[in-house]
Write a protein that holds these residues in place. Structure first.
Motif, PDB file in Angstrom:
ATOM      1  N   LYS A 131       0.837  -1.216   0.000  1.00 18.49           N
ATOM      2  CA  LYS A 131       0.000   0.000   0.000  1.00 18.49           C
ATOM      3  C   LYS A 131       0.865   1.256   0.000  1.00 18.49           C
ATOM      4  CE  LYS A 131      -4.181  -1.682   2.287  1.00 18.49           C
ATOM      5  NZ  LYS A 131      -4.831  -1.848   3.579  1.00 18.49           N
ATOM      6  N   ARG A 132       1.910   1.234   0.834  1.00 21.38           N
ATOM      7  CA  ARG A 132       2.784   2.408   0.946  1.00 21.38           C
ATOM      8  C   ARG A 132       3.497   2.681  -0.384  1.00 21.38           C
ATOM      9  NH1 ARG A 132       5.624   4.808   5.338  1.00 21.38           N
ATOM     10  NH2 ARG A 132       4.133   3.779   6.675  1.00 21.38           N
ATOM     11  N   ILE A 133       3.964   1.631  -1.036  1.00 19.19           N
ATOM     12  CA  ILE A 133       4.709   1.796  -2.294  1.00 19.19           C
ATOM     13  C   ILE A 133       3.758   2.277  -3.399  1.00 19.19           C
ATOM     14  CG2 ILE A 133       6.048   0.578  -4.059  1.00 19.19           C
ATOM     15  CD1 ILE A 133       7.021  -1.320  -1.790  1.00 19.19           C
ATOM     16  N   VAL A 134       2.569   1.679  -3.447  1.00 24.69           N
ATOM     17  CA  VAL A 134       1.587   2.071  -4.474  1.00 24.69           C
ATOM     18  C   VAL A 134       1.170   3.525  -4.263  1.00 24.69           C
ATOM     19  CG1 VAL A 134      -0.751   1.632  -5.340  1.00 24.69           C
ATOM     20  CG2 VAL A 134       0.770  -0.288  -4.876  1.00 24.69           C
ATOM     21  N   LYS A 135       1.018   3.922  -2.990  1.00 21.76           N
ATOM     22  CA  LYS A 135       0.612   5.293  -2.670  1.00 21.76           C
ATOM     23  C   LYS A 135       1.654   6.298  -3.177  1.00 21.76           C
ATOM     24  CE  LYS A 135      -1.344   7.780   1.210  1.00 21.76           C
ATOM     25  NZ  LYS A 135      -1.273   7.883   2.645  1.00 21.76           N
ATOM     26  N   ALA A 136       2.905   5.860  -3.224  1.00 22.70           N
ATOM     27  CA  ALA A 136       3.977   6.741  -3.723  1.00 22.70           C
ATOM     28  C   ALA A 136       4.015   6.758  -5.250  1.00 22.70           C
ATOM     29  CB  ALA A 136       5.318   6.275  -3.164  1.00 22.70           C
ATOM     30  N   GLN A 178      -4.638  -7.618  -4.508  1.00 18.82           N
ATOM     31  CA  GLN A 178      -5.392  -6.798  -5.476  1.00 18.82           C
ATOM     32  C   GLN A 178      -5.943  -5.554  -4.777  1.00 18.82           C
ATOM     33  OE1 GLN A 178      -8.171  -8.102  -8.855  1.00 18.82           O
ATOM     34  NE2 GLN A 178      -9.578  -7.931  -7.125  1.00 18.82           N
ATOM     35  N   ASP A 179      -6.536  -5.739  -3.589  1.00 21.99           N
ATOM     36  CA  ASP A 179      -7.104  -4.599  -2.855  1.00 21.99           C
ATOM     37  C   ASP A 179      -6.016  -3.611  -2.439  1.00 21.99           C
ATOM     38  OD1 ASP A 179      -9.554  -5.731  -3.153  1.00 21.99           O
ATOM     39  OD2 ASP A 179      -9.689  -6.516  -1.105  1.00 21.99           O
ATOM     40  N   ALA A 180      -4.818  -4.111  -2.173  1.00 26.72           N
ATOM     41  CA  ALA A 180      -3.712  -3.230  -1.754  1.00 26.72           C
ATOM     42  C   ALA A 180      -3.177  -2.412  -2.937  1.00 26.72           C
ATOM     43  CB  ALA A 180      -2.583  -4.055  -1.150  1.00 26.72           C
ATOM     44  N   GLY A 181      -3.548  -2.798  -4.162  1.00 27.11           N
ATOM     45  CA  GLY A 181      -3.150  -1.995  -5.330  1.00 27.11           C
ATOM     46  C   GLY A 181      -2.204  -2.667  -6.292  1.00 27.11           C
ATOM     47  N   CYS A 182      -1.895  -3.952  -6.094  1.00 24.04           N
ATOM     48  CA  CYS A 182      -1.040  -4.652  -7.065  1.00 24.04           C
ATOM     49  C   CYS A 182      -1.742  -4.654  -8.426  1.00 24.04           C
ATOM     50  CB  CYS A 182      -0.808  -6.106  -6.640  1.00 24.04           C
ATOM     51  SG  CYS A 182       0.393  -6.289  -5.326  1.00 24.04           S
TER      52      CYS A 182
END
Ligand code: KIV
Length: 270
Positions: A131-136, A178-182
């Motif tokens: 989540k943190r990486i996707v948010k960036a 998937q929900d975390a943004g992968c």
């Protein structure tokens, strides 16, 4: 060297390919010369895998390779690519401790290599970091099933999730990723019917290695599929060339020609 008229593969492209039922072809690469050949041959995704630890550095596992070494391989691959999406593995020890460390590692990869995405292993336990990486703004590919960075936990490289409990966890993990943004998930060495169920339950593509025909794409390690690494013969591997044999024959001939003074001849000198 980049060709501006080439339609580049993006994470969006992969999403559309899944929706259209078009299979995704992914292959590992670790250097400029092979990356250039694979890119020109139409590979959609080039993975700078931490399998570099095995096939490039000769280690027994993927654990020893460092972030600096992965960055070096990724820089070489990116220079050879016009079209493919370049995914870079975060190596063991560079993301497991906490999301801040995971983000710092992912940022180094993106800033220093020019790669387009990172990949990391794990389910529920990796969700906060993802989540943190996707948010960036960094695209993340997940990796479930046989995750080689956990080999000492598993004890063997045999098929994972054959038992119901592990299969149920894998299904839950896939949805969590998937929900975390992968934007995609590698499924390694799991039963084909489980991979089918997971692939059908997700909107994002699955890329299989030893996970059967129902995945949305396939990935192989280049040294295995080109027959460079001849010791590795799992059931899932199809060999598309026998480069070990061809290279050995070429080098043996070269040795003979040098020894017999056949090489170089008059046309091969100045
Ligand atoms: O490192 C690697 O090559 C990989 C593939 C086996 C998916 O992660």
């Amino acid at each position: 060297m980049s060709q501006p008229d080439v339609k580049k593969v993006t994470t969006n492209t992969l999403q559309k390919m899944k929706a259209a039922g078009q299979k995704i072809a992914m292959l590992t690469a670790y250097d400029f010369s092979f990356a250039r050949i694979f890119d020109a041959a139409g590979i959609d995704v080039l993975l700078v895998g931490d399998s570099a630890s095995n096939v490039m550095a000769g280690h027994e596992t993927t654990l020893p390779i460092t972030l600096d070494q992965m960055i070096y391989h990724a820089q070489c691959v990116v220079r050879g690519v016009d079209r493919s999406l370049v995914v870079v593995d975060l190596p063991f020890g560079t993301y497991q401790s906490n999301p801040d460390i995971a983000l710092a590692s992912a940022i180094r990869v993106m800033k220093e290599t020019g790669g387009h995405s990172i990949k990391l292993e794990g389910g529920e336990e990796a969700v906060e970091s993802i989540k943190r990486i996707v948010k960036a703004g960094i695209p993340v590919m997940g990796h479930l099933g046989l995750t080689p960075q956990s080999i000492y936990k598993f004890g063997t490289y045999t098929v994972r999730a054959k038992e119901e409990m592990e299969a149920e966890k894998l299904k839950r993990d896939a949805l969590l990723l998937q929900d975390a943004g992968c934007y995609a998930i590698v499924l390694e060495k799991i039963p084909a019917l489980l991979a089918k169920e997971v692939s059908e339950s997700l909107d994002i593509p699955t890329i299989g290695i030893g996970a059967g025909m129902y995945c949305d794409g396939q990935v192989l390690v280049m040294h295995d599929m080109l027959g460079i690494n001849i010791e590795f013969k799992p059931r899932f591997l199809r060999k598309y060339a026998d480069l070990n044999k061809e290279i050995t024959a070429a080098v043996e001939q070269y040795v003979k020609d040098v020894q017999s003074q056949d090489f170089p001849n008059e046309q091969e000198q100045y």
